[in-house]
Design a protein around this motif. Sequence first.
Motif: not given
Length: 128
Positions: A48-62, A88-101
């Motif tokens: 999981l990565w966290i994205y912000f409007s005013d700084r670099d993303p943080i992550g990955p959280y595993k 703080t406003d943020y967005a997230s990106l989630i990546e998995s090695d198998v399909p998930i919902v």
Amino acid sequence: MEQAIGHKVWAIAEGFIPSYGNGPAPQFTSHEAACILNASAQDANVKLWIYFSDRDPIGPYKFLVPAKRTKHLRFNDLHEPEAIPLDTDYASLIESDVPIVVQHTRLDSRQAENALISTIAFPVTSSV
């Protein structure tokens, strides 16, 4: 069902963790969560990565979502590599090695009249 469902990459464009709430903790602590279903026969290694409007993303959280299981991951509980900032406003990106919902949920308990929202995350169908 022996069929993997879902996608390997998901995006949640909206995120915000209020710094306070009303009611007893932890049930009424304001929070964001990703509810993850792994219906496959293989454990899901998730990043999981966290994205912000005013700084670099943080992550990955595993973390791991075992085969044929669900995990409700409160973003408030994520501390490595660093805690997600409150109010703080943020967005997230989630990546998995198998399909998930992935489903996104927020409990906003800043008022005595609690608000709960839930949406399905956006499934990415091509490589990022």
